[in-house]
Design a protein around this motif. Structure first.
Motif, PDB file in Angstrom:
ATOM      1  N   TRP A  85     107.533   4.626 -46.809  1.00 19.35           N
ATOM      2  CA  TRP A  85     107.518   6.259 -45.948  1.00 19.35           C
ATOM      3  C   TRP A  85     107.363   6.919 -47.438  1.00 19.35           C
ATOM      4  O   TRP A  85     108.204   6.992 -48.082  1.00 19.35           O
ATOM      5  CB  TRP A  85     109.144   6.359 -45.477  1.00 19.35           C
ATOM      6  CG  TRP A  85     108.749   5.265 -44.217  1.00 19.35           C
ATOM      7  CD1 TRP A  85     109.868   4.356 -44.455  1.00 19.35           C
ATOM      8  CD2 TRP A  85     108.877   5.449 -42.779  1.00 19.35           C
ATOM      9  NE1 TRP A  85     109.438   3.518 -43.576  1.00 19.35           N
ATOM     10  CE2 TRP A  85     109.196   4.342 -42.243  1.00 19.35           C
ATOM     11  CE3 TRP A  85     107.788   6.749 -42.563  1.00 19.35           C
ATOM     12  CZ2 TRP A  85     108.313   4.284 -40.868  1.00 19.35           C
ATOM     13  CZ3 TRP A  85     107.413   6.534 -40.931  1.00 19.35           C
ATOM     14  CH2 TRP A  85     107.456   5.257 -40.053  1.00 19.35           C
ATOM     15  N   GLU A  87     105.796  11.197 -48.041  1.00 21.67           N
ATOM     16  CA  GLU A  87     104.708  12.494 -47.843  1.00 21.67           C
ATOM     17  C   GLU A  87     103.360  12.215 -47.452  1.00 21.67           C
ATOM     18  O   GLU A  87     102.742  11.870 -48.273  1.00 21.67           O
ATOM     19  CB  GLU A  87     104.633  14.468 -48.660  1.00 21.67           C
ATOM     20  CG  GLU A  87     106.688  14.456 -47.776  1.00 21.67           C
ATOM     21  CD  GLU A  87     107.142  15.869 -49.087  1.00 21.67           C
ATOM     22  OE1 GLU A  87     105.969  16.080 -49.494  1.00 21.67           O
ATOM     23  OE2 GLU A  87     107.780  15.883 -48.939  1.00 21.67           O
ATOM     24  N   ARG A  88     102.762  12.852 -46.790  1.00 21.19           N
ATOM     25  CA  ARG A  88     100.935  12.188 -47.027  1.00 21.19           C
ATOM     26  C   ARG A  88     100.308  13.569 -45.401  1.00 21.19           C
ATOM     27  O   ARG A  88     101.125  13.931 -44.698  1.00 21.19           O
ATOM     28  CB  ARG A  88     100.727  10.959 -45.828  1.00 21.19           C
ATOM     29  CG  ARG A  88     101.299   9.945 -47.257  1.00 21.19           C
ATOM     30  CD  ARG A  88     101.177   8.373 -46.334  1.00 21.19           C
ATOM     31  NE  ARG A  88     100.905   7.697 -47.274  1.00 21.19           N
ATOM     32  CZ  ARG A  88     102.226   6.332 -47.140  1.00 21.19           C
ATOM     33  NH1 ARG A  88     103.169   6.874 -46.390  1.00 21.19           N
ATOM     34  NH2 ARG A  88     102.897   6.002 -47.827  1.00 21.19           N
ATOM     35  N   THR A  98     106.876  16.511 -43.136  1.00 17.37           N
ATOM     36  CA  THR A  98     107.246  14.742 -42.307  1.00 17.37           C
ATOM     37  C   THR A  98     106.399  13.544 -43.059  1.00 17.37           C
ATOM     38  O   THR A  98     106.211  13.898 -44.722  1.00 17.37           O
ATOM     39  CB  THR A  98     105.853  15.456 -41.493  1.00 17.37           C
ATOM     40  OG1 THR A  98     104.833  15.834 -41.985  1.00 17.37           O
ATOM     41  CG2 THR A  98     106.456  16.165 -40.475  1.00 17.37           C
ATOM     42  N   SER A 100     105.720   9.770 -42.929  1.00 21.08           N
ATOM     43  CA  SER A 100     104.577   8.410 -42.333  1.00 21.08           C
ATOM     44  C   SER A 100     105.046   7.303 -42.742  1.00 21.08           C
ATOM     45  O   SER A 100     104.887   6.850 -43.966  1.00 21.08           O
ATOM     46  CB  SER A 100     103.421   8.916 -41.772  1.00 21.08           C
ATOM     47  OG  SER A 100     102.437   8.839 -42.646  1.00 21.08           O
ATOM     48  N   SER A 101     104.463   6.118 -42.382  1.00 14.48           N
ATOM     49  CA  SER A 101     104.326   4.922 -43.232  1.00 14.48           C
ATOM     50  C   SER A 101     102.982   3.521 -43.119  1.00 14.48           C
ATOM     51  O   SER A 101     102.476   3.684 -41.533  1.00 14.48           O
ATOM     52  CB  SER A 101     105.697   4.222 -43.550  1.00 14.48           C
ATOM     53  OG  SER A 101     104.943   2.531 -43.815  1.00 14.48           O
ATOM     54  N   TYR A 104     103.862   1.547 -40.061  1.00 19.13           N
ATOM     55  CA  TYR A 104     103.795   1.636 -38.806  1.00 19.13           C
ATOM     56  C   TYR A 104     102.737   2.916 -38.853  1.00 19.13           C
ATOM     57  O   TYR A 104     102.621   4.074 -38.306  1.00 19.13           O
ATOM     58  CB  TYR A 104     105.355   2.107 -38.888  1.00 19.13           C
ATOM     59  CG  TYR A 104     106.388   1.227 -38.929  1.00 19.13           C
ATOM     60  CD1 TYR A 104     106.311  -0.175 -38.111  1.00 19.13           C
ATOM     61  CD2 TYR A 104     107.134   1.404 -40.660  1.00 19.13           C
ATOM     62  CE1 TYR A 104     107.612  -0.587 -37.866  1.00 19.13           C
ATOM     63  CE2 TYR A 104     108.166   0.558 -40.483  1.00 19.13           C
ATOM     64  CZ  TYR A 104     108.293  -0.319 -39.363  1.00 19.13           C
ATOM     65  OH  TYR A 104     109.426  -0.889 -39.678  1.00 19.13           O
ATOM     66  N   VAL A 107     102.563   6.845 -36.371  1.00 15.44           N
ATOM     67  CA  VAL A 107     104.836   7.103 -36.524  1.00 15.44           C
ATOM     68  C   VAL A 107     104.819   7.763 -37.325  1.00 15.44           C
ATOM     69  O   VAL A 107     103.966   7.715 -38.269  1.00 15.44           O
ATOM     70  CB  VAL A 107     105.849   5.526 -36.358  1.00 15.44           C
ATOM     71  CG1 VAL A 107     106.932   6.568 -36.737  1.00 15.44           C
ATOM     72  CG2 VAL A 107     105.240   4.214 -35.267  1.00 15.44           C
ATOM     73  N   TYR A 108     105.379   8.758 -36.818  1.00 13.18           N
ATOM     74  CA  TYR A 108     106.135   9.675 -38.477  1.00 13.18           C
ATOM     75  C   TYR A 108     107.538  10.437 -37.984  1.00 13.18           C
ATOM     76  O   TYR A 108     107.999  10.268 -36.746  1.00 13.18           O
ATOM     77  CB  TYR A 108     104.514  10.663 -38.047  1.00 13.18           C
ATOM     78  CG  TYR A 108     105.272  11.626 -36.863  1.00 13.18           C
ATOM     79  CD1 TYR A 108     106.182  13.146 -37.342  1.00 13.18           C
ATOM     80  CD2 TYR A 108     104.539  11.990 -35.640  1.00 13.18           C
ATOM     81  CE1 TYR A 108     106.370  13.915 -36.386  1.00 13.18           C
ATOM     82  CE2 TYR A 108     104.378  13.023 -34.999  1.00 13.18           C
ATOM     83  CZ  TYR A 108     106.040  13.775 -35.268  1.00 13.18           C
ATOM     84  OH  TYR A 108     105.712  14.574 -34.620  1.00 13.18           O
ATOM     85  N   ILE A 119     112.308  10.242 -35.667  1.00 11.63           N
ATOM     86  CA  ILE A 119     111.332   9.605 -35.885  1.00 11.63           C
ATOM     87  C   ILE A 119     110.848   9.443 -34.283  1.00 11.63           C
ATOM     88  O   ILE A 119     110.625   9.165 -32.935  1.00 11.63           O
ATOM     89  CB  ILE A 119     112.108   8.356 -35.973  1.00 11.63           C
ATOM     90  CG1 ILE A 119     112.352   7.933 -37.126  1.00 11.63           C
ATOM     91  CG2 ILE A 119     110.615   7.542 -35.548  1.00 11.63           C
ATOM     92  CD1 ILE A 119     113.249   6.600 -37.133  1.00 11.63           C
ATOM     93  N   THR A 120     108.760   9.764 -34.221  1.00  8.59           N
ATOM     94  CA  THR A 120     108.352  10.043 -33.565  1.00  8.59           C
ATOM     95  C   THR A 120     107.256   8.913 -33.047  1.00  8.59           C
ATOM     96  O   THR A 120     106.303   8.367 -34.467  1.00  8.59           O
ATOM     97  CB  THR A 120     107.460  11.283 -33.517  1.00  8.59           C
ATOM     98  OG1 THR A 120     108.188  12.658 -33.430  1.00  8.59           O
ATOM     99  CG2 THR A 120     106.523  11.644 -32.016  1.00  8.59           C
ATOM    100  N   SER A 125     101.092   2.792 -31.426  1.00  5.66           N
ATOM    101  CA  SER A 125     101.662   2.266 -31.844  1.00  5.66           C
ATOM    102  C   SER A 125     102.208   1.384 -30.946  1.00  5.66           C
ATOM    103  O   SER A 125     102.587   1.225 -29.692  1.00  5.66           O
ATOM    104  CB  SER A 125     103.030   3.044 -32.323  1.00  5.66           C
ATOM    105  OG  SER A 125     103.914   2.107 -33.477  1.00  5.66           O
TER     106      SER A 125
END
Length: 204
Positions: A85, A87-88, A98, A100-101, A104, A107-108, A119-120, A125
Motif C-alpha cells: 500500500w 501513494e500513487r 490516498t 492503493s496496492s 487489490y 481499491v483505494y 477503504i473504497t 475488483s
C-alpha cells in the motif's frame, strides 16, 4: 484278531478322511468390519481433506472487506509499513492522501492525519464483504443483508441511483456505505469512519 484288524482299518480310514477334507476359507470382512476400520481416527500428524481445505482459506480471506479493514490495511490505523500500500498518482493535498496496492486492483484508501479513514472498493475488483456482496450486486441483495440503511439521492447520477449508509455511521466508528447506480447495482462499497465515509470525491 480279525475283529481288531477290522476296527483298526475303520479308524485309519476315518482319520484319513478327516485329514484330507477341504479347509473352510477364512471368513471375509463384513460390512460392519469395514465400518469399524473407517471409524478409526487418522494417526496424529496426518491431514484430512477438510483440514487441507481449511489451510487453503487464508488467501480467500485476504479478499474479504470487513468493518475492521482489508487484509493488513486497518481502519483507524496507519498504513502498514513494508507492504504494497502506497501513494500513487497525484494527491489533492497534504491533509488527506490516498493509497492503493497492485494486489487489490480497483481499491483505494483515504488516509487522514496518518491513519486510514476509509477503504473504497470499485471497478472490477473481486473484493467482497463476508456476506458475498460485491461490485455488481443488486440493490435487493444489499437490502436483504443490510436492512435499515439510510437512503440518500446520488450526487452525480439521477434516480434510482442512490447512497445506502449504515445507521451507525459516525466519527470514531467503522460503518458501511454503498453507492447504487442507475441500473440498481452496487458501483462502489465504502468502509470507514465519518466524515471520510461520506466523501463523494475521494478526499472531498
Amino acid at each position: 484278531m480279525k475283529q481288531i484288524a477290522s476296527l483298526t482299518a475303520i479308524a485309519f480310514l476315518a482319520l484319513a478322511a478327516c485329514s484330507s477334507g477341504k479347509q473352510e476359507p477364512a471368513p471375509s470382512a463384513s460390512a460392519s468390519d469395514d465400518a469399524a476400520v473407517e471409524a478409526i481416527p487418522p494417526e496424529v500428524g496426518t491431514e484430512t481433506a477438510s483440514e487441507s481445505a481449511t489451510t487453503a482459506t487464508p488467501t480467500a480471506a485476504a479478499d474479504v472487506l470487513g468493518l475492521e479493514g482489508l487484509g493488513a490495511l486497518k481502519i483507524g490505523q496507519p498504513v502498514p509499513k513494508g507492504g504494497t500500500w502506497a501513494e500513487r498518482g497525484a494527491q489533492t493535498g497534504d491533509a488527506c492522501r490516498t493509497v492503493s496496492s497492485p494486489d487489490y486492483p480497483g481499491v483505494y484508501a483515504i488516509v487522514e492525519n496518518g491513519k486510514v479513514q476509509r477503504i473504497t472498493v470499485g471497478g472490477t475488483s473481486k473484493v467482497k464483504l463476508a456476506e458475498g456482496v460485491g461490485i455488481g450486486a443488486t440493490e435487493k441483495d444489499v437490502k436483504g443483508w443490510f436492512g435499515g440503511f439510510r437512503e440518500e439521492p446520488h450526487k452525480y447520477e439521477a434516480a434510482p441511483a442512490k447512497y445506502l449508509t449504515a445507521p451507525n455511521a459516525r466519527p470514531g466508528e467503522s460503518a458501511l456505505r454503498f453507492e447504487i447506480g442507475q441500473d440498481r447495482r452496487v458501483s462502489l462499497i465504502h468502509v470507514g469512519q465519518m466524515p471520510a465515509l461520506g466523501y463523494v470525491e475521494g478526499c472531498a
